[in-house]
Scaffold this active site. Structure first.
Site, PDB file in Angstrom:
ATOM      1  N   ASP A  38       0.864  -1.187   0.000  1.00 61.73           N
ATOM      2  CA  ASP A  38       0.000   0.000   0.000  1.00 61.73           C
ATOM      3  C   ASP A  38       0.897   1.232   0.000  1.00 61.73           C
ATOM      4  O   ASP A  38       2.104   1.127   0.249  1.00 61.73           O
ATOM      5  CB  ASP A  38      -0.889  -0.010   1.264  1.00 61.73           C
ATOM      6  CG  ASP A  38      -2.188   0.748   1.094  1.00 61.73           C
ATOM      7  OD1 ASP A  38      -3.245   0.121   1.073  1.00 61.73           O
ATOM      8  OD2 ASP A  38      -2.144   1.992   0.967  1.00 61.73           O
ATOM      9  N   ASP A  62       3.791   2.055  -4.417  1.00 61.45           N
ATOM     10  CA  ASP A  62       2.846   2.786  -5.271  1.00 61.45           C
ATOM     11  C   ASP A  62       2.667   1.906  -6.509  1.00 61.45           C
ATOM     12  O   ASP A  62       3.627   1.701  -7.268  1.00 61.45           O
ATOM     13  CB  ASP A  62       3.442   4.151  -5.630  1.00 61.45           C
ATOM     14  CG  ASP A  62       2.559   4.930  -6.597  1.00 61.45           C
ATOM     15  OD1 ASP A  62       1.605   4.347  -7.166  1.00 61.45           O
ATOM     16  OD2 ASP A  62       2.838   6.123  -6.797  1.00 61.45           O
ATOM     17  N   VAL A  63       1.456   1.398  -6.721  1.00 60.98           N
ATOM     18  CA  VAL A  63       1.245   0.427  -7.807  1.00 60.98           C
ATOM     19  C   VAL A  63       1.501   1.020  -9.198  1.00 60.98           C
ATOM     20  O   VAL A  63       1.621   0.278 -10.172  1.00 60.98           O
ATOM     21  CB  VAL A  63      -0.186  -0.192  -7.761  1.00 60.98           C
ATOM     22  CG1 VAL A  63      -0.372  -1.038  -6.522  1.00 60.98           C
ATOM     23  CG2 VAL A  63      -1.267   0.876  -7.899  1.00 60.98           C
ATOM     24  N   TYR A 155     -13.575   6.616 -13.442  1.00 63.60           N
ATOM     25  CA  TYR A 155     -13.470   5.494 -12.495  1.00 63.60           C
ATOM     26  C   TYR A 155     -14.200   4.282 -13.074  1.00 63.60           C
ATOM     27  O   TYR A 155     -13.661   3.170 -13.134  1.00 63.60           O
ATOM     28  CB  TYR A 155     -14.100   5.913 -11.155  1.00 63.60           C
ATOM     29  CG  TYR A 155     -14.151   4.802 -10.134  1.00 63.60           C
ATOM     30  CD1 TYR A 155     -13.069   4.555  -9.291  1.00 63.60           C
ATOM     31  CD2 TYR A 155     -15.283   3.989 -10.010  1.00 63.60           C
ATOM     32  CE1 TYR A 155     -13.108   3.527  -8.360  1.00 63.60           C
ATOM     33  CE2 TYR A 155     -15.328   2.959  -9.086  1.00 63.60           C
ATOM     34  CZ  TYR A 155     -14.247   2.740  -8.255  1.00 63.60           C
ATOM     35  OH  TYR A 155     -14.284   1.717  -7.338  1.00 63.60           O
ATOM     36  N   LYS A 159     -12.839   0.488 -14.407  1.00 59.95           N
ATOM     37  CA  LYS A 159     -13.350  -0.782 -13.870  1.00 59.95           C
ATOM     38  C   LYS A 159     -13.912  -1.661 -14.997  1.00 59.95           C
ATOM     39  O   LYS A 159     -13.863  -2.883 -14.910  1.00 59.95           O
ATOM     40  CB  LYS A 159     -14.380  -0.517 -12.768  1.00 59.95           C
ATOM     41  CG  LYS A 159     -13.810   0.208 -11.552  1.00 59.95           C
ATOM     42  CD  LYS A 159     -12.685  -0.569 -10.881  1.00 59.95           C
ATOM     43  CE  LYS A 159     -12.193   0.069  -9.593  1.00 59.95           C
ATOM     44  NZ  LYS A 159     -11.156  -0.725  -8.911  1.00 59.95           N
ATOM     45  N   THR A 190     -16.194   1.387   3.251  1.00 62.01           N
ATOM     46  CA  THR A 190     -14.746   1.568   3.449  1.00 62.01           C
ATOM     47  C   THR A 190     -14.421   3.059   3.325  1.00 62.01           C
ATOM     48  O   THR A 190     -15.240   3.832   2.800  1.00 62.01           O
ATOM     49  CB  THR A 190     -13.910   0.822   2.375  1.00 62.01           C
ATOM     50  OG1 THR A 190     -14.029   1.539   1.138  1.00 62.01           O
ATOM     51  CG2 THR A 190     -14.338  -0.614   2.198  1.00 62.01           C
TER      52      THR A 190
HETATM   53  P1  NAD Z   1      -9.905   1.860   0.735  1.00 70.35           P
HETATM   54  O1  NAD Z   1      -9.673   3.290   0.465  1.00 70.35           O
HETATM   55  O2  NAD Z   1     -10.249   1.431   2.120  1.00 70.35           O
HETATM   56  O3  NAD Z   1      -8.657   0.982   0.238  1.00 70.35           O
HETATM   57  C1  NAD Z   1      -7.924   1.290  -0.917  1.00 70.35           C
HETATM   58  C2  NAD Z   1      -6.445   1.220  -0.583  1.00 70.35           C
HETATM   59  O4  NAD Z   1      -5.675   1.423  -1.784  1.00 70.35           O
HETATM   60  C3  NAD Z   1      -5.994   2.300   0.411  1.00 70.35           C
HETATM   61  O5  NAD Z   1      -5.348   1.708   1.538  1.00 70.35           O
HETATM   62  C4  NAD Z   1      -5.039   3.172  -0.390  1.00 70.35           C
HETATM   63  O6  NAD Z   1      -3.962   3.706   0.377  1.00 70.35           O
HETATM   64  C5  NAD Z   1      -4.525   2.180  -1.433  1.00 70.35           C
HETATM   65  N1  NAD Z   1      -3.974   2.853  -2.608  1.00 70.35           N
HETATM   66  C6  NAD Z   1      -4.492   3.919  -3.310  1.00 70.35           C
HETATM   67  N2  NAD Z   1      -3.661   4.277  -4.296  1.00 70.35           N
HETATM   68  C7  NAD Z   1      -2.585   3.448  -4.236  1.00 70.35           C
HETATM   69  C8  NAD Z   1      -1.400   3.321  -4.986  1.00 70.35           C
HETATM   70  N3  NAD Z   1      -1.123   4.158  -6.012  1.00 70.35           N
HETATM   71  N4  NAD Z   1      -0.532   2.329  -4.663  1.00 70.35           N
HETATM   72  C9  NAD Z   1      -0.780   1.502  -3.624  1.00 70.35           C
HETATM   73  N5  NAD Z   1      -1.893   1.586  -2.857  1.00 70.35           N
HETATM   74  C10 NAD Z   1      -2.780   2.544  -3.160  1.00 70.35           C
HETATM   75  O7  NAD Z   1     -11.084   1.426  -0.270  1.00 70.35           O
HETATM   76  P2  NAD Z   1     -11.691   0.014  -0.688  1.00 70.35           P
HETATM   77  O8  NAD Z   1     -13.128   0.248  -0.895  1.00 70.35           O
HETATM   78  O9  NAD Z   1     -11.253  -1.086   0.195  1.00 70.35           O
HETATM   79  O10 NAD Z   1     -11.042  -0.126  -2.130  1.00 70.35           O
HETATM   80  C11 NAD Z   1     -10.499  -1.334  -2.621  1.00 70.35           C
HETATM   81  C12 NAD Z   1     -10.885  -1.480  -4.090  1.00 70.35           C
HETATM   82  O11 NAD Z   1     -12.300  -1.654  -4.177  1.00 70.35           O
HETATM   83  C13 NAD Z   1     -10.577  -0.293  -4.993  1.00 70.35           C
HETATM   84  O12 NAD Z   1     -10.040  -0.764  -6.214  1.00 70.35           O
HETATM   85  C14 NAD Z   1     -11.931   0.350  -5.216  1.00 70.35           C
HETATM   86  O13 NAD Z   1     -11.978   1.042  -6.442  1.00 70.35           O
HETATM   87  C15 NAD Z   1     -12.818  -0.874  -5.237  1.00 70.35           C
HETATM   88  N6  NAD Z   1     -14.249  -0.699  -5.013  1.00 70.35           N
HETATM   89  C16 NAD Z   1     -14.731  -0.108  -3.871  1.00 70.35           C
HETATM   90  C17 NAD Z   1     -16.103  -0.016  -3.666  1.00 70.35           C
HETATM   91  C18 NAD Z   1     -16.688   0.578  -2.407  1.00 70.35           C
HETATM   92  O14 NAD Z   1     -17.897   0.853  -2.372  1.00 70.35           O
HETATM   93  N7  NAD Z   1     -15.924   0.766  -1.363  1.00 70.35           N
HETATM   94  C19 NAD Z   1     -16.994  -0.521  -4.636  1.00 70.35           C
HETATM   95  C20 NAD Z   1     -16.479  -1.103  -5.790  1.00 70.35           C
HETATM   96  C21 NAD Z   1     -15.103  -1.199  -5.962  1.00 70.35           C
END
Ligand code: NAD
Length: 275
Positions: A38, A62-63, A155, A159, A190
């Site tokens: 992360d 950083d991905v 976004y 996806k 989240t």
């Molecule tokens: P979150 O913000 O809790 O977790 C996302 C994590 O990704 C964070 O810890 C952040 O620091 C990390 N991150 C961001 N940019 C980064 C980078 N460049 N390099 C490394 N790490 C990085 O949110 P989440 O909801 O757990 O998100 C996880 C995935 O789920 C994401 O891909 C998000 O798009 C997807 N998603 C979320 C939802 C929702 O409703 N929460 C719905 C559909 C999809």
């Protein structure tokens, strides 16, 4: 820094928070060795404390940085004897607002993290996955990959890209015995979401707020399955079918209900007054 010592292993991006963190906890509970990656160093530190240093590697990554991603994978491979049972490409960011009103750098950042970050991961990790019988390459897509969503257009487009990549690679990687699948979550509680999104979520239906552990359970189930797309909650599969079969109907529904409809009406009214 721990080493796998014969345990199965999972490499998770976005592991400091939300669904990535819950997945780390769940796989740890099943006796797996966890690689947690992360940008959030503080979150990783507390994850390591929770799992125990002998049971994981955590590392700031950083991905979007391919060279550093390769270094992280080399370290992970050294700790697992060159194996990786699951790659979970999950890090992501969201950016809301109308496309034409967003700074272009913000638009590109979403593409970099949500799509290029996934390409970096898969392209760099394929060697470890190939070397591991029964491995799974799993990526977080979104319910916004069922239909292009206004207000989060780019976004949603990233996806869709993840979903398409998953489908194609699930066929290509049969050459290597590597399964490829994704998850399309709805509204998951989240920190990525603004607090009002969860507060204002409907109490039932497919866009009710769901705890992130439900996504972690799906990652676990996917490891034992040949299924391609996982929906959380499962009813979202119906939305995907409707969007595929009747895109104009779904478009009208989205355009005429909720905040987008109000914004369109307000803009028309303002244009009428001006004219
Ligand atoms: P979150 O913000 O809790 O977790 C996302 C994590 O990704 C964070 O810890 C952040 O620091 C990390 N991150 C961001 N940019 C980064 C980078 N460049 N390099 C490394 N790490 C990085 O949110 P989440 O909801 O757990 O998100 C996880 C995935 O789920 C994401 O891909 C998000 O798009 C997807 N998603 C979320 C939802 C929702 O409703 N929460 C719905 C559909 C999809």
């Amino acid at each position: 820094m721990g080493s796998a010592n014969g345990r199965k292993s999972i490499f998770i991006t976005g592991a400091a928070s939300g669904m990535g963190r819950e997945t780390a906890r769940l796989f740890h509970g099943k006796g797996w060795f966890v690689g947690g990656y992360d940008q959030n160093a503080e979150g990783l530190k507390s994850l390591e404390a929770e799992l125990g240093a002998a049971n994981c590697i955590v590392r700031r990554l950083d991905v979007t940085d391919k060279a550093d991603y390769e270094k992280a994978l080399a370290e992970f491979g050294a700790a697992t004897g060159g194996k990786m049972d699951v790659l979970f490409n999950n890090a992501g960011i969201g950016a809301g607002g109308f496309f034409d009103e967003q700074p272009f750098e913000d638009v590109l950042k979403v593409v970099q993290v949500n799509f290029v970050g996934v390409l970096n991961g898969i392209h760099s990790a394929i060697g470890l996955l190939k070397a591991t019988p029964g491995s799974l390459c799993f990526t977080t897509s979104s319910s916004s990959a069922t239909y292009g969503m206004p207000g989060i257009a780019v976004y949603s487009a990233t996806k869709h890209a993840v979903k398409g990549l998953t489908e194609a690679l699930s066929i290509e990687f049969r050459r290597h015995g590597v399964r490829v699948a994704d998850v399309l979550p709805g509204l998951i509680d989240t920190p990525i979401l603004p607090p009002e999104a969860v507060k204002n979520a409907p109490k039932d239906g497919m866009f009710r707020a769901i705890p992130p552990v439900e996504v972690a359970k799906v990652v676990w189930e996917a490891y034992g399955s040949e299924k391609l797309h996982w929906y959380v909650p499962p009813e979202l599969a119906e939305l995907d079918k409707a969007a595929g079969n009747m895109p104009e109907m779904v478009r009208e529904q989205i355009a005429t209900t909720g905040p987008i409809a109000k914004a369109i009406e307000a803009a028309k009214a303002a244009a009428g007054k001006a004219g």
